[in-house]
Write a protein that holds these residues in place. Structure first.
Motif, mmCIF file in Angstrom:
data_model
loop_
_atom_site.group_PDB
_atom_site.id
_atom_site.type_symbol
_atom_site.label_atom_id
_atom_site.label_comp_id
_atom_site.label_asym_id
_atom_site.label_seq_id
_atom_site.Cartn_x
_atom_site.Cartn_y
_atom_site.Cartn_z
ATOM 1 N N LYS A 146 18.806 18.793 -10.910
ATOM 2 C CA LYS A 146 19.307 20.139 -10.602
ATOM 3 C C LYS A 146 20.832 20.203 -10.565
ATOM 4 C CE LYS A 146 16.980 20.139 -6.725
ATOM 5 N NZ LYS A 146 16.338 18.829 -6.929
ATOM 6 N N SER A 147 21.440 19.260 -9.861
ATOM 7 C CA SER A 147 22.901 19.285 -9.723
ATOM 8 C C SER A 147 23.585 18.930 -11.040
ATOM 9 C CB SER A 147 23.345 18.326 -8.612
ATOM 10 O OG SER A 147 22.790 18.717 -7.375
ATOM 11 N N THR A 148 23.027 17.969 -11.749
ATOM 12 C CA THR A 148 23.565 17.608 -13.063
ATOM 13 C C THR A 148 23.551 18.834 -13.978
ATOM 14 O OG1 THR A 148 22.634 15.381 -12.798
ATOM 15 C CG2 THR A 148 23.286 16.028 -15.033
ATOM 16 N N ALA A 205 29.102 19.738 -8.062
ATOM 17 C CA ALA A 205 27.969 19.238 -7.279
ATOM 18 C C ALA A 205 27.852 17.750 -7.545
ATOM 19 C CB ALA A 205 26.689 19.944 -7.696
ATOM 20 N N ILE A 206 27.693 16.955 -6.492
ATOM 21 C CA ILE A 206 27.575 15.526 -6.719
ATOM 22 C C ILE A 206 26.145 15.188 -7.102
ATOM 23 C CG2 ILE A 206 29.493 15.039 -5.190
ATOM 24 C CD1 ILE A 206 27.414 13.962 -3.154
ATOM 25 N N THR A 207 25.997 14.127 -7.889
ATOM 26 C CA THR A 207 24.681 13.723 -8.368
ATOM 27 C C THR A 207 24.537 12.229 -8.154
ATOM 28 O OG1 THR A 207 25.455 13.177 -10.585
ATOM 29 C CG2 THR A 207 24.851 15.474 -10.188
ATOM 30 N N THR A 238 20.645 13.868 -2.256
ATOM 31 C CA THR A 238 22.084 13.831 -2.512
ATOM 32 C C THR A 238 22.717 15.166 -2.136
ATOM 33 O OG1 THR A 238 21.787 12.248 -4.296
ATOM 34 C CG2 THR A 238 23.828 13.508 -4.311
ATOM 35 N N THR A 239 22.036 16.243 -2.496
ATOM 36 C CA THR A 239 22.544 17.586 -2.222
ATOM 37 C C THR A 239 22.041 18.056 -0.873
ATOM 38 O OG1 THR A 239 22.370 18.006 -4.593
ATOM 39 C CG2 THR A 239 22.726 19.928 -3.187
ATOM 40 N N ARG A 240 22.942 18.421 0.026
ATOM 41 C CA ARG A 240 22.529 18.849 1.360
ATOM 42 C C ARG A 240 22.684 20.342 1.568
ATOM 43 N NH1 ARG A 240 25.528 14.325 4.940
ATOM 44 N NH2 ARG A 240 24.055 12.606 4.639
ATOM 45 N N VAL A 283 22.699 28.779 -7.844
ATOM 46 C CA VAL A 283 22.630 28.284 -6.474
ATOM 47 C C VAL A 283 21.908 26.944 -6.514
ATOM 48 C CG1 VAL A 283 21.968 28.822 -4.109
ATOM 49 C CG2 VAL A 283 22.470 30.692 -5.704
ATOM 50 N N ASP A 284 22.668 25.858 -6.389
ATOM 51 C CA ASP A 284 22.085 24.513 -6.370
ATOM 52 C C ASP A 284 21.504 24.294 -4.985
ATOM 53 O OD1 ASP A 284 21.393 21.937 -7.045
ATOM 54 O OD2 ASP A 284 23.391 21.101 -6.689
ATOM 55 N N THR A 285 20.332 23.708 -4.923
ATOM 56 C CA THR A 285 19.684 23.507 -3.623
ATOM 57 C C THR A 285 19.271 22.048 -3.466
ATOM 58 O OG1 THR A 285 17.485 23.966 -4.513
ATOM 59 C CG2 THR A 285 18.732 25.856 -3.660
HETATM 60 MG MG MG Z 1 21.214 17.724 -6.251
#
Ligand code: MG
Ligand code: GDP
Ligand code: K
Length: 300
Positions: A23-25, A36-38, A44-46, A63-65
């Motif tokens: 998702k973040s990538t 966004a870090i991956t 990883t994503t908070r 919206v990254d979740t």
């Molecule tokens: Mg993520």
């Protein structure tokens, strides 16, 4: 913010899926910058994090979740709750699944959440660059899911960028006409300081042992800009002395490695020279305390 042309489309797109599906990538690739870090580590994503893509015809606000999974402790519950709020508060959900494996129980758990909401869903099958030669069983498992709910489906690779223009086009087709919500040149709603903290946390995820990553929270104490260099002071909060030991490493070697890798990432972010100074502080059990979570900037 300038006024949008008459046929301009805009809206919020929630990127939802199991941990580690990419998702973040995907969000970073779509907006063309790493905000966004991956990492290969789940959770990883908070925080919910917005990434903004503005084209001549549309503004897509992603919206990254955090990945959705069954909660084990209070931070986990907060994460699932945030994902549910994200589903309700967007115009379109991009449900991302891992195309290297068949549709599993975790995907069905999320599908059930999505069906109960009124939000339009698009199924995104990621990691097609790494699919096995025979994808028939995998494809069929997702086709079945998509067909029973009439979800449009797109296959792509967030990593290689394959089929991302097609994905972008389908997303725009599902948006309504609307205003510019953000200035066209803005790529995220988060302050630079927050992303700096995340880039430090990313290196801890990548470089330290399993038990440390989930127990860290980063506070950016100071950002000082001079004409030649930006000086960043940050504190890494951990729960136990043993974790502090691991993080500092033999003769300070781990902290040095984290610091120099994070410094390079932050330099890319701000396009300038950075001096980064890291401190480590033990703050027991912050994960379980709502007060501490709020203090450290997590939505609770
Ligand atoms: Mg993520
Ligand atoms: P998230 O937890 O869903 O946000 O997933 P991340 O974006 O953090 O990615 C998890 C892992 O999957 C990382 O190691 C990524 O490099 C990898 N990944 C993401 N997208 C792709 C892809 O399209 N192809 C391949 N091969 N790996 C990917
Ligand atoms: K991840």
């Amino acid at each position: 913010i300038p006024q949008a042309p008459p046929e301009f489309k805009s809206g919020f797109i929630g990127i939802i899926g199991r941990p580690n599906v990419g998702k973040s990538t995907l969000m970073n690739q779509l907006i063309g910058q790493k905000i966004a870090i991956t990492s290969p580590v789940a959770q990883t994503t908070r925080n919910r994090l917005r990434g903004i893509l503005t084209t001549p015809e549309a503004q897509l606000i992603f919206v990254d979740t955090p990945g959705i999974h069954k909660p084990h402790h209070q931070l986990g519950e907060v994460l699932v709750q945030n994902a549910k709020i994200a589903i309700e508060s967007v115009d379109v959900v991009l449900f991302v699944v891992d195309g290297t494996a068949v549709c599993g129980a975790g995907d069905h758990f999320i599908a059930d959440l999505l069906i109960r909401s009124q939000t339009q869903v698009i199924l995104g099958i990621n990691k097609i660059d790494q699919q096995p030669a025979d994808t028939q069983v995998i494809d069929e498992s997702y086709e079945q899911l998509a067909k029973s709910h009439q979800w449009p489906t797109v296959k792509f690779s967030a990593k290689s960028g394959a089929a991302l223009p097609e994905l972008q086009q389908i997303l725009i087709e599902h948006l309504e006409t609307g205003p510019l919500y953000y200035p066209p040149d803005l790529v995220t709603d988060q302050p630079e300081r927050f992303i700096m903290g995340e880039l430090i946390r990313e290196q801890i995820l990548l470089l330290t042992r399993e038990e440390v990553p989930h127990s860290v929270a980063i506070a950016i104490d100071k950002v000082e800009e001079t004409p030649t260099i930006t000086r960043v002071l940050a504190t890494i909060h951990v729960e136990r002395d043993s974790q502090k030991g691991i993080l500092i490493g033999k003769g300070g070697s781990m902290l040095k490695a984290v610091g120099s890798a994070a410094r390079e990432q932050i330099q890319k972010l701000i396009s300038g020279k950075v001096y980064l100074e890291l401190f480590v502080k033990v703050q027991p059990k912050w994960r379980h305390s709502r007060v501490s979570l709020a203090e450290l900037g997590y939505r609770v």
